[in-house]
Design an enzyme around this catalytic site. Structure first.
Site, short mmCIF file in Angstrom:
data_model
loop_
_atom_site.label_atom_id
_atom_site.label_comp_id
_atom_site.label_asym_id
_atom_site.label_seq_id
_atom_site.Cartn_x
_atom_site.Cartn_y
_atom_site.Cartn_z
N GLU A 1 -6.52 3.60 -5.94
CA GLU A 1 -7.43 3.77 -5.64
C GLU A 1 -8.19 5.25 -5.60
O GLU A 1 -8.03 5.85 -5.53
CB GLU A 1 -7.84 3.64 -3.61
N HIS B 1 -11.57 -3.23 3.47
CA HIS B 1 -11.74 -2.55 5.09
C HIS B 1 -11.70 -1.29 5.71
O HIS B 1 -11.75 -1.10 6.63
CB HIS B 1 -9.68 -1.94 5.36
N ASP B 2 -12.41 -0.62 3.80
CA ASP B 2 -13.19 0.42 4.61
C ASP B 2 -14.77 0.43 4.30
O ASP B 2 -14.98 1.56 4.29
CB ASP B 2 -12.79 1.78 3.57
N ASP C 1 1.10 -0.86 0.34
CA ASP C 1 0.37 -0.05 -0.07
C ASP C 1 0.53 1.08 -0.25
O ASP C 1 1.71 1.05 0.47
CB ASP C 1 -0.62 -0.16 1.70
N ASP D 1 -2.87 4.65 -2.79
CA ASP D 1 -4.04 5.42 -1.41
C ASP D 1 -4.43 6.48 -1.74
O ASP D 1 -4.17 7.77 -2.12
CB ASP D 1 -3.41 5.58 0.26
O1 TEU Z 1 -9.85 5.60 1.64
C1 TEU Z 1 -9.46 6.55 1.38
C2 TEU Z 1 -11.67 6.75 1.17
O2 TEU Z 1 -11.98 7.65 0.81
C3 TEU Z 1 -12.16 6.17 1.79
O3 TEU Z 1 -12.69 4.44 1.73
C4 TEU Z 1 -12.24 6.39 3.40
O4 TEU Z 1 -11.90 4.97 4.17
C5 TEU Z 1 -13.86 6.64 3.45
O5 TEU Z 1 -14.82 7.25 2.53
C6 TEU Z 1 -13.87 8.28 4.55
O6 TEU Z 1 -15.13 7.76 4.23
C7 TEU Z 1 -8.13 5.52 1.96
C8 TEU Z 1 -8.14 4.27 2.71
O7 TEU Z 1 -7.97 3.08 2.35
C9 TEU Z 1 -8.67 4.20 3.90
O8 TEU Z 1 -8.46 3.20 4.98
C10 TEU Z 1 -7.97 5.89 4.93
O9 TEU Z 1 -8.85 5.94 6.10
C11 TEU Z 1 -8.16 6.55 4.24
O10 TEU Z 1 -7.67 6.40 2.19
C12 TEU Z 1 -6.64 7.76 4.47
O11 TEU Z 1 -5.57 7.18 4.04
#
Ligand code: TEU
Ligand code: CA
Length: 621
Positions: free
Chosen positions: A333, A402-403, A179, A275
């Site tokens: 992402e 994971h989100d 990542d 990310d």
């Molecule tokens: O996620 C970014 C992102 O926009 C989302 O999926 C987020 O978790 C959610 O929409 C917030 O409202 C990435 C990572 O996958 C996430 O785990 C991190 O927290 C984020 O970036 C910051 O690095």
């Protein structure tokens, strides 16, 4: 050049315009068909405020026109030819290291723990691992806040552990991607510390400091600006207040990042998941966000960075300077990126990214993650039909990470359907065209955790929102809302056995897990022929045995029939057929229903003239 006098049709003919309009409709819960109407398409842009009953305003049109005029590229026509590449054939598996396997009893997953489970992953048929961040970090956002890009977090192990893991992954013929969190760093990163100490230092320009904050809001609640008395200035953080946004317009910063990335590639890693990579370029003056858009999207300022002015330039430079010399694979992402922009970001000839993760299929129109709603699988169906028929040539297929909460719970929490849905989703994700990414536990059909108290949650996003909602709601209501969407549902320990804490740790896990592991765990499923895990194993093996499932053309059959999701994969002489019922009720089978050999099904016997609830079958006619 587009102006306020341009028509809605002109905007829809522009790749970015089309994506933005589609995204806004999705957010408003308004059907796409509204803009398919030729009369509507002839309307001038200036009619939008009235058309949306004021949800979009005149000021937004200025931003829209500026955004569109900034993108002159147009996606090329699809070639329909897929150059064979390892990452098109590979099955990826995302590991959330903190919760995968703890080897030393401190309650936190670690690299030796991953090493212990490599055989499990290999037997499943996994080809490539994506590790969520394992770098040194104060863990304000579980490692998405990096303090040192060149060091392994002590809790996870050492650089020697990492090298051993990489060697063992490669020895098994698998690959490993890291990542890469380079939109922001931790406030504890030495660059930021130096920037605070000495405003004249070169690092000072690595971040976005301003004398006054603008109105942008953070994804984790509140203002996106944090005040630093050391400089009597504010610094931008789109995420937690310890995740400081990097200033990508500073060439010295970009050079540092390129070198850092090349060092990991020198070590032998095979690529990266980037990310929020579409957020790296911000409008130069950091202007206030449009309040109408802010209200609609839930975040203020997003139009100034989700597709920023130098995004493509920075990605091309990254590709040239870091990825290309090593043939590294990249998947971005990209929240908020639609089909047309995905084409631009991943066209091979443009040299930016290999794949992007789109996110629009994780929500249903007009709802957000924290709303109470049922996910209608017909939405997933329509999403994939559109992306397969008019999207990037190759796409990332995934439904968990994971989100997000575990989708089975959002689709249908009835335990009687749990395994059927798990297998149905498996079939969709592994037999459509694209590269599949599984998230740990998905292969077991994990569902949402039965959290009973806010003290069991750990995620900074959940805790911030809970505090925010508590100001207007009672405890129970705020907790219920958090439970709808908390990312912690996906972050609890992997259940390996029916032992205490699912055999994840001999200590106390950093986040508790409920009782589900007593019946649902990897060991139990290995020993049960018709388990979700064994379904995945068989399906993955079939995917490897039938090139049609990788490179075959996709043809959807009666796409307009609700609850029915059927398609063919055609490759040379071979045609395979997938038949799915997306509902919890029996449905009539298609006139196109195949006869032949059932390769895999989520029911023990073949169907007659109806498909049972969530029934899904792979046929070889
Ligand atoms: O996620 C970014 C992102 O926009 C989302 O999926 C987020 O978790 C959610 O929409 C917030 O409202 C990435 C990572 O996958 C996430 O785990 C991190 O927290 C984020 O970036 C910051 O690095
Ligand atoms: Ca540990």
């Amino acid at each position: 050049m587009l102006t306020h006098k341009s028509t809605l049709g002109d905007v829809l003919a522009h790749p970015l315009g089309r994506d933005i309009i589609h995204r806004l409709l999705l957010q408003m819960g308004v059907s796409r068909q509204t803009v398919d109407n030729p009369l509507v398409r002839q309307l001038p842009l200036s009619a939008l405020p009235t058309l949306t009953r004021g949800r979009l305003d005149g000021a937004f049109l200025d931003t829209l026109v500026t955004l569109l005029n900034g993108e002159t590229a147009r996606p090329g026509a699809p070639t329909g030819r897929y150059e064979p590449t390892w990452w098109k054939e590979a099955l990826f598996y995302q590991i959330y290291p903190k919760s995968f396997k703890d080897s030393n009893g401190d309650g936190i997953g670690d690299l030796p723990g991953i090493l212990e489970q490599l055989d499990y992953l290999q037997t499943l048929g996994v080809d490539a691992l994506w590790l969520s961040p394992i770098y040194d970090s104060p863990m304000a956002d579980n490692g998405y806040d990096i303090r040192d890009y060149r060091k392994i977090l002590a809790q996870y192990g050492t650089m020697a552990d990492f090298r051993e893991l990489l060697t063992e992954v490669h020895r098994r013929g698998m690959k490993l991607i890291m990542d890469l969190v380079i939109n922001h760093s931790s406030d504890e990163h030495p660059w930021f510390q130096e920037a605070l100490k000495d405003p004249a230092s070169p690092q000072s320009n690595y971040y976005l400091f301003r004398d006054q904050p603008n109105n942008w809001t953070s994804f984790f609640g509140g203002s996106a600006w944090r005040y630093f008395p050391q400089r009597n200035q504010w610094a931008l953080h789109l995420f937690a207040d310890k995740q400081m946004d990097l200033n990508w317009e500073e060439p010295a910063l970009r050079r540092e990042l390129h070198t850092m990335i090349r060092d990991w590639l020198e070590l032998g890693v095979d690529g990266f998941r980037l990310d929020v990579i579409n957020y790296i370029s911000k409008s130069a003056a950091l202007p206030d966000g449009n309040p109408a858009i802010g209200k609609l999207m839930g975040y203020f300022g997003i139009e100034h960075y989700f597709y920023g002015p130098h995004l493509h330039d920075h990605l091309r430079e990254l590709h040239q300077e870091a990825f290309a010399p090593y043939g590294a694979f990249t998947v971005g992402e990209t929240p908020g990126i639609g089909r047309q922009c995905a084409k631009l970001l991943t066209a091979k000839s443009r040299g930016e990214l290999d794949l992007v993760f789109p996110f629009d299929h994780l929500m249903v129109p007009g709802k957000d993650r924290f709303d109470e709603y049922r996910y209608d699988l017909n939405y997933l169906k329509n999403f994939y039909i559109e992306w397969m028929e008019d999207g990037p040539e190759w796409m990332a297929l995934f439904f968990e990470n994971h989100d997000n909460p575990r989708p089975i719970s959002v689709i249908d929490p009835d335990p009687a359907h749990r395994e059927h849905i798990a297998k149905l989703l498996a079939l969709i994700l592994l037999t459509l065209r694209g590269t599949t990414f599984l998230f740990q536990g998905q292969e077991l059909g994990l569902v949402n955790q039965n959290f009973t108290d806010i003290s069991q949650l750990r995620d900074v996003e959940s805790l911030n929102f809970y505090d925010q909602w508590r100001q207007t709601m009672d405890e129970a209501a705020a907790f219920r809302k958090v439970l709808n969407g908390t990312r912690d549902h996906a972050r609890t320990p992997m259940p390996w056995t029916d032992a205490i804490h699912g055999g994840f740790t001999t200590g106390i896990p950093w986040i508790p897990l409920d009782e589900d592991h007593k019946t649902c765990n990897a060991r139990a499923q290995l020993g049960k022929a018709d388990s979700v895990l064994n379904f995945y194993r068989q399906l993955i093996a079939l995917r490897k045995a039938h090139p049609a499932l990788i490179y075959g053309d996709v043809r959807f059959m009666d796409p307009l029939v609700r609850d029915r999701f059927n398609w063919q994969r055609i490759h040379g002489e071979e045609t395979l057929f997938v038949e799915c019922n997306l509902s919890n009720k029996p449905i009539r089978r298609s006139a196109f229903r195949p006869t032949g050999h059932c390769l895999l099904s989520n029911y023990p016997d073949e169907p007659a003239d109806r498909l049972r609830p969530y029934e899904a079958i792979l046929w070889k006619p």
